[in-house]
Scaffold this motif. Sequence first.
Motif, PDB file in Angstrom:
ATOM      1  N   VAL A  86      19.111 -12.868   6.245  1.00 21.58           N
ATOM      2  CA  VAL A  86      20.131 -12.595   5.239  1.00 21.58           C
ATOM      3  C   VAL A  86      21.508 -12.973   5.778  1.00 21.58           C
ATOM      4  O   VAL A  86      22.314 -13.614   5.087  1.00 21.58           O
ATOM      5  N   ASP A  87      21.784 -12.591   7.021  1.00 23.82           N
ATOM      6  CA  ASP A  87      23.060 -12.944   7.646  1.00 23.82           C
ATOM      7  C   ASP A  87      23.213 -14.463   7.729  1.00 23.82           C
ATOM      8  O   ASP A  87      24.269 -15.019   7.401  1.00 23.82           O
ATOM      9  N   ASP A  88      22.156 -15.127   8.154  1.00 26.55           N
ATOM     10  CA  ASP A  88      22.148 -16.585   8.249  1.00 26.55           C
ATOM     11  C   ASP A  88      22.414 -17.216   6.884  1.00 26.55           C
ATOM     12  O   ASP A  88      23.178 -18.176   6.745  1.00 26.55           O
ATOM     13  N   TRP A  89      21.761 -16.680   5.875  1.00 24.44           N
ATOM     14  CA  TRP A  89      21.882 -17.196   4.508  1.00 24.44           C
ATOM     15  C   TRP A  89      23.305 -17.050   3.978  1.00 24.44           C
ATOM     16  O   TRP A  89      23.872 -17.994   3.411  1.00 24.44           O
ATOM     17  N   LEU A  90      23.901 -15.877   4.164  1.00 24.48           N
ATOM     18  CA  LEU A  90      25.268 -15.654   3.688  1.00 24.48           C
ATOM     19  C   LEU A  90      26.251 -16.617   4.344  1.00 24.48           C
ATOM     20  O   LEU A  90      27.209 -17.073   3.713  1.00 24.48           O
ATOM     21  N   ARG A  91      25.993 -16.952   5.602  1.00 28.30           N
ATOM     22  CA  ARG A  91      26.893 -17.870   6.326  1.00 28.30           C
ATOM     23  C   ARG A  91      26.662 -19.323   5.915  1.00 28.30           C
ATOM     24  O   ARG A  91      27.585 -20.008   5.468  1.00 28.30           O
ATOM     25  N   THR A  92      25.421 -19.787   6.127  1.00 29.37           N
ATOM     26  CA  THR A  92      25.165 -21.226   6.013  1.00 29.37           C
ATOM     27  C   THR A  92      25.178 -21.715   4.569  1.00 29.37           C
ATOM     28  O   THR A  92      25.477 -22.890   4.316  1.00 29.37           O
ATOM     29  N   TYR A  93      24.872 -20.836   3.624  1.00 28.18           N
ATOM     30  CA  TYR A  93      24.911 -21.242   2.213  1.00 28.18           C
ATOM     31  C   TYR A  93      26.269 -20.959   1.568  1.00 28.18           C
ATOM     32  O   TYR A  93      26.435 -21.147   0.373  1.00 28.18           O
ATOM     33  N   ARG A  94      27.201 -20.481   2.373  1.00 31.58           N
ATOM     34  CA  ARG A  94      28.579 -20.250   1.925  1.00 31.58           C
ATOM     35  C   ARG A  94      28.593 -19.422   0.634  1.00 31.58           C
ATOM     36  O   ARG A  94      29.209 -19.786  -0.370  1.00 31.58           O
ATOM     37  N   ILE A  95      27.907 -18.280   0.700  1.00 31.12           N
ATOM     38  CA  ILE A  95      27.757 -17.431  -0.472  1.00 31.12           C
ATOM     39  C   ILE A  95      29.078 -16.742  -0.811  1.00 31.12           C
ATOM     40  O   ILE A  95      29.734 -16.157   0.058  1.00 31.12           O
ATOM     41  N   GLN A  96      29.444 -16.800  -2.081  1.00 30.46           N
ATOM     42  CA  GLN A  96      30.612 -16.077  -2.585  1.00 30.46           C
ATOM     43  C   GLN A  96      30.109 -14.860  -3.362  1.00 30.46           C
ATOM     44  O   GLN A  96      29.476 -15.007  -4.403  1.00 30.46           O
ATOM     45  N   LEU A  97      30.358 -13.662  -2.831  1.00 33.67           N
ATOM     46  CA  LEU A  97      29.928 -12.450  -3.513  1.00 33.67           C
ATOM     47  C   LEU A  97      30.915 -12.120  -4.620  1.00 33.67           C
ATOM     48  O   LEU A  97      32.108 -11.935  -4.378  1.00 33.67           O
ATOM     49  N   ALA A  98      30.408 -12.075  -5.846  1.00 27.79           N
ATOM     50  CA  ALA A  98      31.284 -11.857  -7.012  1.00 27.79           C
ATOM     51  C   ALA A  98      31.552 -10.368  -7.217  1.00 27.79           C
ATOM     52  O   ALA A  98      30.718  -9.534  -6.928  1.00 27.79           O
TER      53      ALA A  98
END
Length: 615
Positions: free
Chosen positions: A603-615
């Motif tokens: 999950v941490d990897d995903w939030l970083r590498t996919y450049r997730i913007q939490l709305a």
Amino acid sequence: MCGIAGWVDWTRDVSLHREWVVGMGETLTSRGPDTRGDWFSTHCGLAHRRLIVVDPAGGTQPMLRRFGERTMVLVYNGELYNTAELRDELLAKGHTFESYSDTEVVLHAIAEWGLAATEKFNGIFAFAVWDNQSQELLLGRDRLGVKPLFFAQLGQGVLFGSELKAILAHPEFPRRIGAEGLAEILAVGPARTPGHGIFENVQELRPGHVARIRNNEWHIQAYWKLNSWTHEEDEETTARRVHDLLVDTVERQLVSDVPVATFLSGGLDSSVVTAIAAQYFQKHGKEPLHTFSIEFAEMEKHFQANEFQKSLDAPWALKVSQFLGTVHHPEVFDTPDLAANLHQTLPARDVPGMADIDTSLFLFCKRIKEQFTVALSGESADEVFGGYPWFHRAESLQAHTFPWALQLSRRVGMLSDETRAWLNPEAYVQRRYEEALSEVPRLPGESSEEARIREISYLSITRFLPTLLDRKDRMSMGCGLEVRVPFCDHRLVEYVFNIPWKLKTAGDEVKGILRKAMEGYLPEDALHRKKSPYPSTPHPDYVELVRSRFLERIAEPDSPLRPLLSMTAVDEWVSASRQAMPHRPWFGQIMAIPQMFHYLMEVDDWLRTYRIQLA
């Protein structure tokens, strides 16, 4: 199998941005490593990556054909198992063909019958067709959802792709995720809601659905769903019908222009598929069937039998292989193999997955791909025939939630108070459960016990099975390996769904009707072996590996995961992981502590590498 992607916009000239569509297609190279193709008109751009399995010369895509005044262009991912029958039917209607590929049959069928053609297809597929005359985009997906297809609205247009990464590659698409999308990741987990695309404005075309889109007007409808009817056949007739359906299904799925192998764990499901395939090979004078099993180093040393895993797979796989005369390949992996590939599965899935069993399956498929391009597997037999423990345990049958979500409170206990207040995970999962129950096709006059089993069957097929199909598709196609799943044949699923529980458990045995149907195909003890789930490693080095890497990640000041977690709960889990504890394979949402560390690290990897913007 292949990868498909595209962009349609009725207000823009998409051909001015060819490189965007080409880039969307290139994200799917692992799905189709053999060839690539692109096609453009003013309002439509299509991209295709091909894994060659049938008709190397004639199956080139995008495939364009003219039907009178109409020009239709197809990109397609999948295999039809009734190609010959459909071709004959189309020939009788005056169609002519330039190849023997199933791709061309799909396109001609859609030209002849429109989206109703999907009702005639027996196979696994996802397709997109652009009708240049009507300026319509047509989308379709197979009944059980073996092959993926995502789509998203962008302005006055639509993006689509076999995987999320294809849509995310479009430079104008925002990567926003709201509370609902994050709840799918942190509460629902790998068994996400069908149709949910995680990212805002992204949907997954649900299994058994088609879509027609024109001038940004969307019409999505189901062409198939499970129905309930009274089963009136006796045990002998039922077993014979199951047998005949399975043999026909497996034999259809052995058709290929490249060599075919099977997965063989030594469990009932893969052994049944392998037995039918081996018999077919012998009957047609082919070379012996090759089979593959996965093992972990030092399993004998660290394995402890438990309620989920009664025995090691390796001896059983070897026994079945020797009985059937296959060429068997036990593929053995060690903790360093997992360590070197911990971060390889996220790019294949695009969302956090199933921890170590994702990693090991990815490595397993990679090994098979060194020798084979197509393999058959036993997925979905437990969902269809009722093999999981939750079909048999009172706590699951009496629960008012998904049977694999009984430990949800433990799972979300890792979240901070702020995160739980934002996501409200228990309420979210409950809402999804009630939605699923509202879809169950009821059978009037059924007893309450049979009605509950029908509910559990429906939930397993429509909510849990997609978890395993996603995993198998992403891990195998991430290596360019096509895996076919005979137990997902819709004819078999429809029939078995309506077999009464007493017949399904013939002989008072789990999946008894399947065992009875396949008598004589396997050694008796193998035929009656108790269920053993996909293996995971019990090695203590794996525990240390994921714990240390997880702690390193959340200790970093810029960790996007840390603010979402309760550090008190993390400390408790870390302390518990240092104590002696029984090994439990991943099952539903019952994640062992090491696997939870692995999942949260993803999950941490995903939030970083996919450049997730939490709305």
